[in-house]
Write a protein that holds these residues in place. Sequence first.
Motif, PDB file in Angstrom:
ATOM      1  N   LEU A  48      67.653 132.831 -18.795  1.00 29.96           N
ATOM      2  CA  LEU A  48      68.128 132.666 -20.185  1.00 29.96           C
ATOM      3  C   LEU A  48      68.552 134.760 -20.399  1.00 29.96           C
ATOM      4  N   GLY A  49      67.933 134.978 -19.640  1.00 33.87           N
ATOM      5  CA  GLY A  49      68.240 137.200 -19.693  1.00 33.87           C
ATOM      6  C   GLY A  49      66.742 137.464 -21.272  1.00 33.87           C
ATOM      7  N   MET A  50      66.066 136.534 -20.988  1.00 37.61           N
ATOM      8  CA  MET A  50      64.623 137.067 -21.389  1.00 37.61           C
ATOM      9  C   MET A  50      63.846 138.126 -21.140  1.00 37.61           C
ATOM     10  N   GLU A  51      62.904 138.729 -21.732  1.00 38.68           N
ATOM     11  CA  GLU A  51      62.259 139.969 -20.765  1.00 38.68           C
ATOM     12  C   GLU A  51      60.272 139.051 -21.135  1.00 38.68           C
TER      13      GLU A  51
ATOM     14  N   ALA B  45      74.587 129.475 -14.379  1.00 37.33           N
ATOM     15  CA  ALA B  45      74.814 129.215 -12.337  1.00 37.33           C
ATOM     16  C   ALA B  45      73.206 129.279 -12.182  1.00 37.33           C
ATOM     17  N   ARG B  46      72.792 130.924 -13.278  1.00 40.55           N
ATOM     18  CA  ARG B  46      71.377 131.089 -12.856  1.00 40.55           C
ATOM     19  C   ARG B  46      70.408 129.924 -13.144  1.00 40.55           C
ATOM     20  N   ILE B  47      70.372 129.305 -13.981  1.00 43.24           N
ATOM     21  CA  ILE B  47      69.581 128.262 -13.770  1.00 43.24           C
ATOM     22  C   ILE B  47      69.258 127.066 -13.228  1.00 43.24           C
ATOM     23  N   LYS B  48      70.121 126.733 -12.973  1.00 37.45           N
ATOM     24  CA  LYS B  48      69.861 125.772 -12.279  1.00 37.45           C
ATOM     25  C   LYS B  48      69.655 125.458 -11.333  1.00 37.45           C
ATOM     26  N   PRO B  49      69.101 126.148 -10.515  1.00 33.76           N
ATOM     27  CA  PRO B  49      68.092 126.625  -9.438  1.00 33.76           C
ATOM     28  C   PRO B  49      66.840 126.232  -9.951  1.00 33.76           C
ATOM     29  N   LEU B  50      66.782 126.705 -11.098  1.00 34.10           N
ATOM     30  CA  LEU B  50      65.536 126.425 -11.464  1.00 34.10           C
ATOM     31  C   LEU B  50      65.139 125.433 -12.596  1.00 34.10           C
ATOM     32  N   GLY B  51      66.235 124.385 -12.258  1.00 31.14           N
ATOM     33  CA  GLY B  51      66.177 122.578 -12.780  1.00 31.14           C
ATOM     34  C   GLY B  51      66.791 122.400 -14.454  1.00 31.14           C
ATOM     35  N   GLY B  52      68.029 124.121 -14.653  1.00 37.11           N
ATOM     36  CA  GLY B  52      68.378 123.978 -15.421  1.00 37.11           C
ATOM     37  C   GLY B  52      69.217 122.923 -15.110  1.00 37.11           C
ATOM     38  N   GLU B  53      69.455 121.654 -16.782  1.00 36.38           N
ATOM     39  CA  GLU B  53      70.761 120.268 -16.136  1.00 36.38           C
ATOM     40  C   GLU B  53      71.342 120.428 -17.593  1.00 36.38           C
ATOM     41  N   VAL B  54      72.887 120.784 -17.467  1.00 33.02           N
ATOM     42  CA  VAL B  54      73.696 120.037 -18.852  1.00 33.02           C
ATOM     43  C   VAL B  54      73.287 119.123 -19.425  1.00 33.02           C
ATOM     44  N   VAL B  55      72.985 118.467 -20.251  1.00 31.23           N
ATOM     45  CA  VAL B  55      73.220 117.305 -20.830  1.00 31.23           C
ATOM     46  C   VAL B  55      73.785 116.023 -20.717  1.00 31.23           C
TER      47      VAL B  55
END
Length: 140
Positions: A21-24, A100-110
């Motif tokens: 998501l861009g956090m460090e 697109a970056r978070i989808k492979p990590l399990g991120g799913e739009v509600v």
Amino acid sequence: MHHVGMTVTDLAAAVAFFEALGMELEGKAHMEGEFVDGVIGLDGSRSEIAMLRTPDDRYRVEFSEFQTPDAVDGSSHAPINALGLRHVAFVVDDLDDTLARIKPLGGEVVRNVETYQDMLKTCYVRGPEGMLIELCEYFS
């Protein structure tokens, strides 16, 4: 506000998701002892924590993964209308790229990505362990 804290069972997955998501990552630490027990109200606790910060260094999210006592279900998949802390919102530069970056990590739009009056594109996403994240892209 200094930070928001979340308890997880997979610290590495939570860190990877929020880095996407861009956090460090600011740092990780092992937590136990009388001081910690006195603050959090649990005897004999042991945990690993990770602190992540936004790129502008203004906000932080702390994740805790407990070895003892065992984590308890806090209704991590509760709907948005359940009482209590339900979501954390982030402003992103490019919502489609972030998704697109978070989808492979399990991120799913509600449900949907929605646009409001040509000002804002937004959606809710479920992340690791059911975390509810709101993502917002503002148009200039």
